[in-house]
Motif scaffolding. Structure first.
Motif, PDB file in Angstrom:
ATOM      1  N   THR A 171       0.872  -1.167   0.000  1.00 38.99           N
ATOM      2  CA  THR A 171       0.000   0.000   0.000  1.00 38.99           C
ATOM      3  C   THR A 171       0.909   1.217   0.000  1.00 38.99           C
ATOM      4  O   THR A 171       1.821   1.321   0.837  1.00 38.99           O
ATOM      5  N   ALA A 172       0.694   2.109  -0.919  1.00 42.12           N
ATOM      6  CA  ALA A 172       1.589   3.257  -1.083  1.00 42.12           C
ATOM      7  C   ALA A 172       0.806   4.558  -0.978  1.00 42.12           C
ATOM      8  O   ALA A 172      -0.340   4.651  -1.425  1.00 42.12           O
ATOM      9  N   LEU A 173       1.447   5.552  -0.389  1.00 40.38           N
ATOM     10  CA  LEU A 173       0.875   6.888  -0.294  1.00 40.38           C
ATOM     11  C   LEU A 173       1.830   7.891  -0.913  1.00 40.38           C
ATOM     12  O   LEU A 173       2.943   8.099  -0.416  1.00 40.38           O
ATOM     13  N   ALA A 174       1.413   8.487  -2.034  1.00 39.46           N
ATOM     14  CA  ALA A 174       2.155   9.602  -2.617  1.00 39.46           C
ATOM     15  C   ALA A 174       1.755  10.850  -1.851  1.00 39.46           C
ATOM     16  O   ALA A 174       0.613  11.308  -1.958  1.00 39.46           O
ATOM     17  N   LEU A 175       2.675  11.379  -1.081  1.00 44.70           N
ATOM     18  CA  LEU A 175       2.325  12.480  -0.173  1.00 44.70           C
ATOM     19  C   LEU A 175       2.644  13.835  -0.800  1.00 44.70           C
ATOM     20  O   LEU A 175       3.136  13.930  -1.914  1.00 44.70           O
ATOM     21  N   ALA A 233       1.711  12.446   7.136  1.00 45.03           N
ATOM     22  CA  ALA A 233       1.414  11.552   6.018  1.00 45.03           C
ATOM     23  C   ALA A 233       1.683  10.102   6.409  1.00 45.03           C
ATOM     24  O   ALA A 233       0.910   9.191   6.068  1.00 45.03           O
ATOM     25  N   MET A 234       2.755   9.874   7.118  1.00 48.89           N
ATOM     26  CA  MET A 234       3.103   8.528   7.560  1.00 48.89           C
ATOM     27  C   MET A 234       2.001   7.955   8.458  1.00 48.89           C
ATOM     28  O   MET A 234       1.624   6.785   8.324  1.00 48.89           O
ATOM     29  N   LYS A 235       1.454   8.786   9.339  1.00 44.19           N
ATOM     30  CA  LYS A 235       0.365   8.331  10.215  1.00 44.19           C
ATOM     31  C   LYS A 235      -0.870   7.977   9.383  1.00 44.19           C
ATOM     32  O   LYS A 235      -1.566   6.987   9.669  1.00 44.19           O
TER      33      LYS A 235
END
Length: 266
Positions: A83-87, A123-125
């Motif tokens: 699961t990836a988040l482009a912040l 963003a990490m949270k």
């Protein structure tokens, strides 16, 4: 529908599904979150055919800002089972269309390391709180400006399993200290990168070695800055910039990164 609420200064993320890529199993969400009163935009991607929790990877954009390239990288990671988040490190989804504006955004963000760390941590949270993510298995990768960001987060001792820098600046006002860096570090750079000269590369190697960091660096001979981004050749023509896409370097770095994640998340 998207929105942002805060309670006692703590951001609460409201998300909405806005798109489904060509691969039916890959799901994406655009999210908004607040950092010190400013709205930031993120883009989450995951494979809903994978059951249970999995590692999460933060994707930090180039100096241009949060845009299609970092979102594409998040989707590629989702296809690999993460699961990836482009912040968004600039806030308000800022994206430059000229190098002068990109430099302005980057310098503004880099001038306040406490704020940069707060943006990254928030963003990490958000990533850790996603239903599909094992909150104890988080890595980060960044490109250009984003590469410098993830290296600095590692230098600051953030609780990350690993970080990967692609053509990111290797110098920093923050110096890694022995025993402080928890993340394993990997860096890919171009041997002809005018923005990351050889002196900076050798200084980084010495810094990592002195701080006893689990690190590895690979330099691709003759390869320029922004070698991961297929749009780099267009930027070179349009703005007369010393950048260029390199398919071999990009594929090699990507494959190496996936092997790295397999190792740290085993």
């Amino acid at each position: 529908m998207t929105g942002t609420l805060t309670r006692a200064g703590i951001p609460l993320v409201l998300t909405a599904l806005i798109a489904t890529p060509a691969t039916a199993a890959i799901q994406t969400q655009e999210i908004e979150y607040s950092v010190q009163g400013q709205t930031h935009t993120g883009y989450m991607a995951w494979d809903d055919s994978v059951s249970g929790e999995r590692p999460g990877v933060l994707v930090v954009h180039e100096w241009w800002g949060h845009g299609e390239f970092s979102r594409d990288q998040a989707e590629k990671l989702a296809e690999e089972g993460y699961t990836a988040l482009a912040l968004d490190m600039y806030g308000e989804g800022k994206h430059a269309d000229h190098p002068e504006k990109a430099k302005e955004f980057m310098e503004q963000a880099s001038s306040n390391m406490d704020l940069m760390q707060a943006r990254f941590r928030t963003a990490m949270k958000s990533l850790q709180d996603h239903d599909t993510v094992n909150p104890d298995q988080i890595a980060a990768q960044g490109y250009c400006f984003g590469g410098a960001v993830v290296l600095n987060m590692a230098r600051l001792g953030m609780d990350l399993e690993g970080v990967v820098s692609f053509h990111g600046s290797l110098g920093s006002p923050i110096e890694a200290e022995s025993g402080e860096v928890e993340a394993a570090v990997r860096a890919y750079t171009g041997g002809a990168d005018q923005m990351v000269p050889a002196k900076q590369v050798s200084g980084f190697v010495q810094e990592m070695h002195s701080a006893d960091v689990d690190y590895a660096l690979r330099s691709f001979p003759g390869v320029q800055h922004s070698f991961m981004n297929p749009e780099a050749d267009q930027y070179a023509r349009e703005f007369d910039m010393p950048v260029g896409y390199d398919q071999h370097a990009a594929e090699t770095a990507w494959e190496g990164t996936l092997r790295f994640y397999d190792g740290i998340f085993d």
